[in-house]
Design an enzyme around this catalytic site. Structure first.
Site, PDB file in Angstrom:
ATOM      1  N   SER A  66       0.808  -1.134  -0.056  1.00 40.97           N
ATOM      2  CA  SER A  66      -0.129  -0.006   0.039  1.00 40.97           C
ATOM      3  C   SER A  66       0.932   1.126   0.127  1.00 40.97           C
ATOM      4  O   SER A  66       1.616   1.423  -0.960  1.00 40.97           O
ATOM      5  CB  SER A  66      -1.062  -0.183   1.197  1.00 40.97           C
ATOM      6  OG  SER A  66      -1.923   1.208   1.178  1.00 40.97           O
ATOM      7  N   ASP A 278      -3.251   6.331  -2.819  1.00 41.92           N
ATOM      8  CA  ASP A 278      -2.066   6.192  -2.390  1.00 41.92           C
ATOM      9  C   ASP A 278      -1.681   4.934  -3.311  1.00 41.92           C
ATOM     10  O   ASP A 278      -1.944   4.775  -4.453  1.00 41.92           O
ATOM     11  CB  ASP A 278      -2.449   5.325  -0.940  1.00 41.92           C
ATOM     12  CG  ASP A 278      -3.269   3.966  -0.906  1.00 41.92           C
ATOM     13  OD1 ASP A 278      -3.727   3.753  -2.277  1.00 41.92           O
ATOM     14  OD2 ASP A 278      -3.040   3.399  -0.132  1.00 41.92           O
ATOM     15  N   ALA A 374     -10.127   8.196   8.418  1.00 46.39           N
ATOM     16  CA  ALA A 374      -9.642   9.736   8.411  1.00 46.39           C
ATOM     17  C   ALA A 374      -8.666   9.807   7.056  1.00 46.39           C
ATOM     18  O   ALA A 374      -8.553  10.761   6.266  1.00 46.39           O
ATOM     19  CB  ALA A 374      -9.316  10.261   9.641  1.00 46.39           C
ATOM     20  N   ARG A 499      -2.202   4.086  20.241  1.00 53.02           N
ATOM     21  CA  ARG A 499      -2.473   2.501  20.052  1.00 53.02           C
ATOM     22  C   ARG A 499      -1.541   1.945  19.316  1.00 53.02           C
ATOM     23  O   ARG A 499      -0.517   2.800  18.524  1.00 53.02           O
ATOM     24  CB  ARG A 499      -3.657   2.385  19.047  1.00 53.02           C
ATOM     25  CG  ARG A 499      -3.688   3.277  17.958  1.00 53.02           C
ATOM     26  CD  ARG A 499      -4.881   2.651  17.163  1.00 53.02           C
ATOM     27  NE  ARG A 499      -4.827   1.694  16.193  1.00 53.02           N
ATOM     28  CZ  ARG A 499      -4.021   1.601  15.121  1.00 53.02           C
ATOM     29  NH1 ARG A 499      -3.485   2.702  14.617  1.00 53.02           N
ATOM     30  NH2 ARG A 499      -4.019   0.385  14.489  1.00 53.02           N
ATOM     31  N   PRO A 500      -1.151   0.575  19.414  1.00 54.24           N
ATOM     32  CA  PRO A 500       0.013  -0.041  18.509  1.00 54.24           C
ATOM     33  C   PRO A 500      -0.379  -0.143  17.032  1.00 54.24           C
ATOM     34  O   PRO A 500      -1.678  -0.601  16.977  1.00 54.24           O
ATOM     35  CB  PRO A 500       0.161  -1.275  19.495  1.00 54.24           C
ATOM     36  CG  PRO A 500      -1.078  -1.661  19.858  1.00 54.24           C
ATOM     37  CD  PRO A 500      -1.597  -0.218  20.491  1.00 54.24           C
ATOM     38  N   SER A 501       0.404   0.304  16.208  1.00 56.70           N
ATOM     39  CA  SER A 501       0.192   0.058  14.977  1.00 56.70           C
ATOM     40  C   SER A 501       0.072  -1.454  14.483  1.00 56.70           C
ATOM     41  O   SER A 501       0.586  -2.080  15.063  1.00 56.70           O
ATOM     42  CB  SER A 501       1.279   0.764  13.888  1.00 56.70           C
ATOM     43  OG  SER A 501       1.206   0.342  12.622  1.00 56.70           O
ATOM     44  N   GLY A 502      -0.858  -1.711  13.689  1.00 57.39           N
ATOM     45  CA  GLY A 502      -0.983  -3.220  13.086  1.00 57.39           C
ATOM     46  C   GLY A 502      -0.159  -3.463  11.911  1.00 57.39           C
ATOM     47  O   GLY A 502       0.005  -4.360  11.590  1.00 57.39           O
TER      48      GLY A 502
HETATM   49  P1  NG1 Z   1      -2.004   0.907  11.474  1.00 55.13           P
HETATM   50  O1  NG1 Z   1      -0.510   0.746  11.193  1.00 55.13           O
HETATM   51  O2  NG1 Z   1      -2.606  -0.302  12.283  1.00 55.13           O
HETATM   52  O3  NG1 Z   1      -2.306   2.187  12.112  1.00 55.13           O
HETATM   53  C1  NG1 Z   1      -2.697   1.902   8.953  1.00 55.13           C
HETATM   54  C2  NG1 Z   1      -3.796   2.680   9.105  1.00 55.13           C
HETATM   55  C3  NG1 Z   1      -5.113   2.075   8.969  1.00 55.13           C
HETATM   56  C4  NG1 Z   1      -5.267   1.004   7.967  1.00 55.13           C
HETATM   57  C5  NG1 Z   1      -4.067   0.141   7.680  1.00 55.13           C
HETATM   58  C6  NG1 Z   1      -4.103  -0.985   6.407  1.00 55.13           C
HETATM   59  C7  NG1 Z   1      -3.884   4.842  10.225  1.00 55.13           C
HETATM   60  C8  NG1 Z   1      -3.707   5.663  11.346  1.00 55.13           C
HETATM   61  N1  NG1 Z   1      -3.796   3.548  10.302  1.00 55.13           N
HETATM   62  O4  NG1 Z   1      -2.806   0.837  10.255  1.00 55.13           O
HETATM   63  O5  NG1 Z   1      -6.088   2.757   9.131  1.00 55.13           O
HETATM   64  O6  NG1 Z   1      -5.409   1.803   6.860  1.00 55.13           O
HETATM   65  O7  NG1 Z   1      -2.682   1.121   7.794  1.00 55.13           O
HETATM   66  O8  NG1 Z   1      -3.439  -0.069   5.628  1.00 55.13           O
HETATM   67  O9  NG1 Z   1      -4.181   5.505   9.342  1.00 55.13           O
HETATM   68 ZN    ZN Z   2      -3.709   1.301   0.012  1.00 50.92          ZN
END
Ligand code: NG1
Ligand code: ZN
Length: 531
Positions: A66, A278, A374, A499-502
Site C-alpha cells: 500500500s 495511495d 480519516a 495505540r500500537p500500529s498493526g
Molecule cells: P496501522 O498501522 O495499524 O495504524 C494503518 C492505518 C489504518 C489502515 C492500515 C492498513 C492509520 C492511522 N492507520 O494501520 O487505518 O489503513 O494501515 O493499511 O491511518
Molecule cells: Zn492502500
C-alpha cells in the site's frame, strides 16, 4: 504422502530465510520485501485450503504494501465476497507463515484437518500485485503455492487492490459484474458517464481535476480511464511513476494526510482541486492550495460526510423513509466531522477499531452504511433490502421519486462495495460536487476541522499497550491513560489517544486541540508519556 514432493520443492524454491516472527495484521503480512517470499508461498497454500473450505469459490491474494515505501511489500488474502480474510483465519495464516520448512508439511496437514477442508475439491485463486519491483517475484511464489496443492491460479498482473477485490467478488457472484479489469471500468466508469448525462455540469463545479498518483498503480489506471472519458472530466495526471518518481515518496494520500503537506511532483494552481491516491489505489484524499500556498485537506471524514449527505438527500427524494443510513468512523476521525454528522446532518455514527474489516462489518448493520477512515480508505455498502426498495421506486414511483431513485442506482453501480477504492470514490465525489454545482471551497465550507497531529513513537514492545472503547482508552500499561487524561485536560478542545500500529513496529499518537500549535504540543507530550 504425495505432498512430500511439494514441501521439498518449497524448501528449494522458497526457503524460509528469516527467524523474525511475522504476524497477519490489519493489512495482512507487511515487512521488508526480502523477508516475504516464503510467507507468500505459504499464503498460496492457504488460499487453496480456504477456497476448498468455501466449496471451490475463488479466493484472492494481493501482493502490496500500500502506502509504505518501495523496500516494503506485503500479502493479504481476499475472501469470496471480496472482503478481507475472516478474522479467525488470521491466526492460521500466522502459524503457517512462521513454521520452519521442516514443519511446514505437518502444519499444513494440521490446518487442513482443523478447518475440515475437502482436498479433493477444485480450488481457484486470483493473484494481483502492485507496481513494486519485488512484486513479480512474490506473485510467482504465490502461484507456486497454489499449484503445489493443485489449485488453479489466475494472475491479474498489476492491478489496484480494490480491482482484485472486485474481480474476486464478480467471479463468485456474476450479478455483481465481469471479473476482469475491463469489466471493472465498464461498471464504474460506465455508471459515472451515465450519471453525467443526467447531471449536466453547472454552477461553480469545474471538470478539471488534478491527480497525484503516488507513483503507483492507481495513477497508471487513471491514465487508462482518462482515454475513455469524453469531457466528463479533464484529468491532469502527476506522479505516474516515470521521471525517477519513487513510489509513495513525498507523495500519495498517506503522505498528504499525515504530513499535512502537498506532494512533490504536482503542479499547483491556487484553488485547483487535487485528488491524491495511495500506492495501491485504495485510499483517496483531496486537497487544494489557497492564495497563501496553504494546503487545505479534504480527508476521508470529509469524503464520508459528502457522500452520506448526498445519499440522504436522494433517499428523501425517493421517499424511502424505512431505509436507515449510518456512518462508521474510527478514533482518528476529526472531532469536528463527528460533530457535524451528528448535529447538522443528524446521521447516526458508530466508532470502531482501526482496520477496514471492523469498519466494513459495522457498516453492514445499516441499510446503507458509509464508512471511511480519516486517511481516505472507505466506501458505501447497500443492503439487498435497500437495493430492492430503490429499484422498485425507480420503476414504480412518482416521476420525481423515479428520477432520484435512478440517480441512486447509478451511484450504487459506481460504488465498489467490496472495499475502499480510490478510483470509485473519486467518481463518487466528482458526482456529488457536480450534482451540487460546488467547487472545492464550497465543499470545504461544510465544517472546520480541528487542528490535529499524528506521530509515531518507537518503543521496545508496542504490544505492551492495550486499548479499549474503540482504541480511545488505554488499558495498559497502568497509569498511562491517567497521564493522557491529565495532559488533554490542559487543552481547549483537546483529545488524544495512543495505540500500537498493526502495520509497523511503532506506537501511533493522535491529538487534536484548538490550534495547530496546541495539537502539536499535546501530541509531543503524549508521545513523551508513552516513551
Ligand atoms: P496501522 O498501522 O495499524 O495504524 C494503518 C492505518 C489504518 C489502515 C492500515 C492498513 C492509520 C492511522 N492507520 O494501520 O487505518 O489503513 O494501515 O493499511 O491511518
Ligand atoms: Zn492502500
Amino acid at each position: 504422502s504425495s505432498l512430500r514432493v511439494v514441501y521439498a520443492f518449497a524448501r528449494e524454491m522458497h526457503p524460509k530465510t528469516s527467524e523474525v516472527f511475522i504476524q497477519y495484521g490489519t493489512a495482512g503480512f507487511r515487512t521488508k520485501a526480502n523477508l516475504l517470499e516464503h510467507v507468500v508461498y505459504r499464503m498460496g497454500l492457504l488460499a487453496v485450503i480456504r477456497s476448498r473450505v468455501k466449496n471451490g469459490r475463488t479466493i484472492g491474494i494481493m501482493i502490496t504494501a500500500s502506502h509504505n515505501l518501495e523496500p516494503d511489500n506485503g500479502v493479504k488474502l481476499i475472501d469470496p465476497d471480496g472482503e478481507m480474510l475472516e478474522q479467525s483465519w488470521e491466526e492460521i495464516a500466522t502459524r503457517l507463515a512462521n513454521v520452519s520448512d521442516n514443519d511446514l508439511e505437518s502444519t499444513t496437514e494440521q490446518v487442513i484437518k482443523q478447518v475440515n477442508a475437502d482436498m479433493s475439491l477444485k480450488a481457484s485463486v486470483f493473484i494481483g500485485m502492485d507496481t513494486r519491483y519485488t512484486s513479480p517475484r512474490l506473485a510467482a511464489a504465490a502461484v507456486h503455492g497454489v499449484i503445489a496443492l493443485k489449485g488453479t491460479p489466475k494472475e491479474f498482473g498489476i492491478v489496484t487492490t480494490p480491482m482484485l477485490h472486485y474481480c474476486v467478488k464478480c467471479r463468485n457472484d456474476n450479478t455483481y459484474g465481469t471479473p476482469t479489469e475491463e469489466g471493472y471500468y465498464e461498471k464504474i466508469v460506465g455508471a459515472f458517464k451515465n450519471l453525467r448525462q443526467k447531471l449536466p455540469v453547472f454552477g461553480e463545479y469545474n471538470t478539471t481535476l488534478y491527480i497525484d498518483g503516488a507513483n503507483g498503480v492507481g495513477g497508471k489506471k487513471m491514465n487508462i480511464i482518462k482515454k475513455s472519458l469524453d469531457g466528463e472530466l479533464d484529468l491532469n495526471l502527476y506522479n505516474l511513476g516515470g521521471n525517477g518518481g519513487k513510489l509513495n515518496l513525498n507523495c500519495g494520500a498517506d503522505f498528504v494526510k499525515v504530513s499535512q503537506k502537498p506532494p512533490v511532483g504536482v503542479e499547483h494552481v491556487p484553488f485547483q482541486r487535487v485528488a491524491s491516491l495511495d500506492g495501491d489505489g485504495d485510499r483517496l484524499v483531496y486537497y487544494y492550495l489557497d492564495n497563501d500556498n496553504k494546503m487545505n485537506l479534504l480527508d476521508g471524514d470529509r469524503i464520508a460526510t459528502l457522500l452520506a449527505s448526498y445519499v440522504t438527500e436522494l433517499l428523501k427524494a425517493c421517499d424511502a423513509p424505512a431505509l436507515k443510513l449510518g456512518l462508521v468512523q474510527t478514533a482518528y476521525a476529526n472531532g469536528a466531522s463527528t460533530r457535524y454528522i451528528t448535529e447538522d446532518l443528524k446521521i447516526p455514527v458508530t466508532c470502531v477499531k482501526t482496520g477496514v474489516k471492523h469498519l466494513h462489518h459495522a457498516a453492514l448493520s445499516y441499510d446503507i452504511g458509509v464508512y471511511f477512515e480519516a486517511n481516505g480508505h472507505g466506501t458505501v455498502v447497500y443492503s439487498n433490502m435497500a437495493k430492492n426498495t430503490i429499484s422498485k421506486v425507480a420503476e414504480e414511483g412518482e416521476p420525481e421519486q423515479r428520477k432520484a431513485a435512478q440517480l441512486l442506482l447509478n451511484f450504487i453501480d459506481m460504488t465498489n462495495e467490496t472495499v475502499g477504492d480510490a478510483i470509485s470514490d473519486l467518481f463518487l465525489v466528482e458526482t456529488v460536487l457536480c450534482a451540487r454545482g460546488h467547487n472545492v471551497q464550497q465543499w470545504m465550507s461544510a465544517y472546520t476541522d480541528l487542528p490535529c497531529r499524528q506521530l509515531k513513537v518507537t518503543v521496545q514492545d508496542r504490544n505492551a499497550i492495550s486499548t479499549a472503547d474503540a482504541e480511545r482508552q488505554c488499558t495498559s500499561p497502568e497509569g498511562l491513560q491517567t497521564k493522557i487524561d491529565d495532559l488533554v485536560s490542559k487543552y481547549k478542545s483537546g483529545r488524544s489517544f495512543v495505540r500500537p500500529s498493526g502495520t509497523e513496529d511503532v506506537v501511533r499518537v493522535y491529538s487534536e486541540a484548538d490550534t495547530q500549535e496546541n495539537a502539536d504540543k499535546l501530541a509531543a507530550e503524549v508521545a513523551q508519556a508513552v516513551f
